[in-house]
Design a protein around this motif. Structure first.
Motif, PDB file in Angstrom:
ATOM      1  N   LEU A 344       0.801  -1.223   0.000  1.00  0.00           N
ATOM      2  CA  LEU A 344       0.000   0.000   0.000  1.00  0.00           C
ATOM      3  C   LEU A 344       0.833   1.271   0.000  1.00  0.00           C
ATOM      4  O   LEU A 344       0.463   2.261  -0.626  1.00  0.00           O
ATOM      5  N   HIS A 345       1.942   1.252   0.725  1.00  0.00           N
ATOM      6  CA  HIS A 345       2.703   2.499   0.869  1.00  0.00           C
ATOM      7  C   HIS A 345       4.053   2.212   1.511  1.00  0.00           C
ATOM      8  O   HIS A 345       4.200   1.259   2.282  1.00  0.00           O
ATOM      9  N   THR A 346       5.029   3.039   1.185  1.00  0.00           N
ATOM     10  CA  THR A 346       6.349   2.995   1.820  1.00  0.00           C
ATOM     11  C   THR A 346       6.635   4.366   2.414  1.00  0.00           C
ATOM     12  O   THR A 346       6.494   5.390   1.740  1.00  0.00           O
ATOM     13  N   MET A 347       7.043   4.389   3.690  1.00  0.00           N
ATOM     14  CA  MET A 347       7.326   5.639   4.395  1.00  0.00           C
ATOM     15  C   MET A 347       8.781   5.662   4.843  1.00  0.00           C
ATOM     16  O   MET A 347       9.256   4.718   5.474  1.00  0.00           O
ATOM     17  N   ASP A 348       9.468   6.725   4.521  1.00  0.00           N
ATOM     18  CA  ASP A 348      10.858   6.913   4.935  1.00  0.00           C
ATOM     19  C   ASP A 348      10.877   7.414   6.380  1.00  0.00           C
ATOM     20  O   ASP A 348      10.321   8.464   6.694  1.00  0.00           O
ATOM     21  N   VAL A 349      11.507   6.660   7.278  1.00  0.00           N
ATOM     22  CA  VAL A 349      11.592   7.053   8.689  1.00  0.00           C
ATOM     23  C   VAL A 349      13.050   7.239   9.126  1.00  0.00           C
ATOM     24  O   VAL A 349      13.368   7.151  10.307  1.00  0.00           O
ATOM     25  N   SER A 350      13.919   7.524   8.173  1.00  0.00           N
ATOM     26  CA  SER A 350      15.351   7.612   8.451  1.00  0.00           C
ATOM     27  C   SER A 350      15.708   8.716   9.434  1.00  0.00           C
ATOM     28  O   SER A 350      16.731   8.639  10.112  1.00  0.00           O
ATOM     29  N   GLU A 351      14.892   9.746   9.515  1.00  0.00           N
ATOM     30  CA  GLU A 351      15.228  10.889  10.354  1.00  0.00           C
ATOM     31  C   GLU A 351      14.573  10.839  11.734  1.00  0.00           C
ATOM     32  O   GLU A 351      14.700  11.784  12.509  1.00  0.00           O
ATOM     33  N   PHE A 352      13.919   9.732  12.030  1.00  0.00           N
ATOM     34  CA  PHE A 352      13.343   9.526  13.354  1.00  0.00           C
ATOM     35  C   PHE A 352      14.145   8.471  14.105  1.00  0.00           C
ATOM     36  O   PHE A 352      15.030   7.816  13.545  1.00  0.00           O
ATOM     37  N   ASN A 353      13.819   8.304  15.379  1.00  0.00           N
ATOM     38  CA  ASN A 353      14.364   7.190  16.140  1.00  0.00           C
ATOM     39  C   ASN A 353      13.504   5.973  15.814  1.00  0.00           C
ATOM     40  O   ASN A 353      12.530   5.675  16.499  1.00  0.00           O
ATOM     41  N   HIS A 354      13.867   5.282  14.754  1.00  0.00           N
ATOM     42  CA  HIS A 354      13.030   4.226  14.195  1.00  0.00           C
ATOM     43  C   HIS A 354      13.076   2.934  14.999  1.00  0.00           C
ATOM     44  O   HIS A 354      12.441   1.940  14.609  1.00  0.00           O
ATOM     45  N   LEU A 355      13.794   2.917  16.134  1.00  0.00           N
ATOM     46  CA  LEU A 355      13.720   1.769  17.031  1.00  0.00           C
ATOM     47  C   LEU A 355      12.474   1.824  17.910  1.00  0.00           C
ATOM     48  O   LEU A 355      12.090   0.820  18.510  1.00  0.00           O
ATOM     49  N   TYR A 356      11.843   2.984  18.008  1.00  0.00           N
ATOM     50  CA  TYR A 356      10.682   3.195  18.884  1.00  0.00           C
ATOM     51  C   TYR A 356       9.467   3.532  18.030  1.00  0.00           C
ATOM     52  O   TYR A 356       9.152   4.700  17.788  1.00  0.00           O
ATOM     53  N   ILE A 357       8.773   2.520  17.554  1.00  0.00           N
ATOM     54  CA  ILE A 357       7.593   2.683  16.707  1.00  0.00           C
ATOM     55  C   ILE A 357       6.466   1.843  17.288  1.00  0.00           C
ATOM     56  O   ILE A 357       6.685   0.713  17.721  1.00  0.00           O
ATOM     57  N   HIS A 358       5.252   2.410  17.278  1.00  0.00           N
ATOM     58  CA  HIS A 358       4.111   1.669  17.820  1.00  0.00           C
ATOM     59  C   HIS A 358       2.841   2.084  17.091  1.00  0.00           C
ATOM     60  O   HIS A 358       2.658   3.249  16.739  1.00  0.00           O
ATOM     61  N   PHE A 359       1.946   1.105  16.897  1.00  0.00           N
ATOM     62  CA  PHE A 359       0.670   1.346  16.236  1.00  0.00           C
ATOM     63  C   PHE A 359      -0.458   1.166  17.238  1.00  0.00           C
ATOM     64  O   PHE A 359      -0.686   0.075  17.762  1.00  0.00           O
ATOM     65  N   GLY A 360      -1.135   2.274  17.536  1.00  0.00           N
ATOM     66  CA  GLY A 360      -2.245   2.276  18.470  1.00  0.00           C
ATOM     67  C   GLY A 360      -3.529   2.681  17.772  1.00  0.00           C
ATOM     68  O   GLY A 360      -3.556   2.940  16.557  1.00  0.00           O
TER      69      GLY A 360
END
Length: 388
Positions: A344-360
């Motif tokens: 569906l989609h690809t999101m670039d998260v290179s500029e975030f702290n991508h070790l801390y991701i959560h879906f609520g």
């Protein structure tokens, strides 16, 4: 009651990379749209961690239920619960020294909590090799691993801390026992997953290492298996760092594979020749990899986190300055997939702290903090996710 804790399976190899980095956010990642999904920045939420909570750690823990989304920070003597939707101070703080009838180690050290309800936890004691269960702040039961697990590879504490509690307790096994040593090329497939009964009196292993690993050189990073759980379907979703496909199973005996790669044969093992962790780290970062998988129960989506390999020049430059490798050059992406396998989609998260991701229920939370500045707070960005 929802029995799910989101897993970001970080092995001790990666946990050491949590202490410094250099980058700020740009506006480019704040809005992400595709033909299928619209992802919009809703707001930022600040957590007040001034009460003795460490800022960045190797064990980011989240949980969501119908009432909210929560982030947990382990301290030297317990664990604090923060409400992600509201921010601010912790809404609960469990201290082992205050728990009646608990006979285990009351200083957590290298031990680990896993929430399976907002205020209920599995607790893994590394020194004692013991699992304990706390329900609503009360100690209810414990079990020595050696009493029920005699198999190899073993479900060591360092791996068990990233487990799932459903109607059973499921954890990736410590594959380094067998595969993380010379000759690093194997022709026998060992089971990858340990399964405990809910009352902690039975254990079995299941799900052999995929055939893509056999006859090829692998290193420790290739064995960092992660998983999440779809409660409604009763399905476990497993991520193997070198596989184009996700493995989806209900019983760890029968499974299906779902393509979740940006391109075919995304990971190459041609550079695998190292024999120590320093060499393995370089091999990992200079090659593509699938980092982990998430299941979003509120939008019924799979999200696979993958990263693209650095050039050797960029790797050497970044490795001198940042163990965490947080830099826009270290490209990290989230691939959103529906349950039919449609990308569906690809999101670039290179500029975030991508070790801390959560879906609520509210959307996707991702940590902004990528370095140890202002150690009294943590700031998350909340993105709403809508199907077009």
């Amino acid at each position: 009651m929802k029995f799910k804790s989101l897993i970001l399976f970080l092995n001790f190899v990666l946990a050491a990379f949590i202490f410094s980095c250099q980058t700020d956010k740009s506006n480019e990642s704040k809005v992400a749209e595709s033909a299928e999904l619209q992802i919009q920045l809703e707001k930022t939420i600040s957590l007040d961690i001034s009460g003795g909570f460490p800022k960045l750690q190797g064990n980011p823990i989240f949980l969501s239920d119908e009432n909210g989304s929560y982030f947990y920070i382990q301290t030297n003597d317990g664990i604090g619960t923060f409400d992600l939707s509201k921010g601010g101070l912790p809404v609960a703080n469990l201290k082992l020294e205050e728990i009646e009838d608990f006979r285990g180690d009351r200083t957590t050290g290298q031990n680990s909590f896993i929430p399976y309800e907002k205020n209920s936890f599995l607790y893994f004691d590394k020194k004692a090799r013991e699992i304990s269960i706390f329900e609503e702040g009360k100690f209810t039961k414990s079990q020595k691993l050696a009493r029920i697990s005699m198999e190899s590879p073993n479900p060591l504490i360092g791996v068990l801390r990233f487990a799932l509690k459903t109607d059973k307790i499921v954890a990736a096994l410590n594959m380094l026992e067998l595969y993380g040593k010379p000759p690093f090329e194997y022709f026998k497939s060992e089971n990858t997953t340990g399964i405990y009964s809910e009352n902690l009196d039975e254990f079995k292993s299941a799900l052999p290492l995929p055939e893509e690993y056999l006859g090829k050189k692998v290193n420790a990073y290739d064995l960092l298996i992660s998983m999440d759980f779809d409660e409604r379907a009763g399905e476990y979703i497993l991520n193997f760092p070198i596989l184009d496909d996700l493995i989806i199973t209900k019983d760890f005996e029968n499974y299906r594979r779902l393509n979740a790669a940006p391109k075919e044969d995304f990971v190459s093992l041609t550079n695998r020749s190292g024999i120590n962790f320093g060499e393995w780290k370089k091999e990992y970062y200079t090659e593509n990899s699938f980092f982990t998988v998430y299941y979003d129960p509120f939008r019924d989506l799979y999200i696979r986190h993958y990263r693209e390999g650095l050039s050797e020049e960029d790797y050497e430059s970044l490795a001198q300055n940042s163990y965490k490798m947080f830099d826009p050059k270290n490209k990290n992406f989230l691939l959103f997939i529906d349950k039919n396998g449609q990308h569906l989609h690809t999101m670039d998260v290179s500029e975030f702290n991508h070790l801390y991701i959560h879906f609520g229920k509210e959307g996707m939370y991702i940590l902004n903090d990528t370095k140890l500045e202002n150690e009294d707070s943590l700031t998350f960005s909340l993105f709403t996710i809508e199907r077009n």
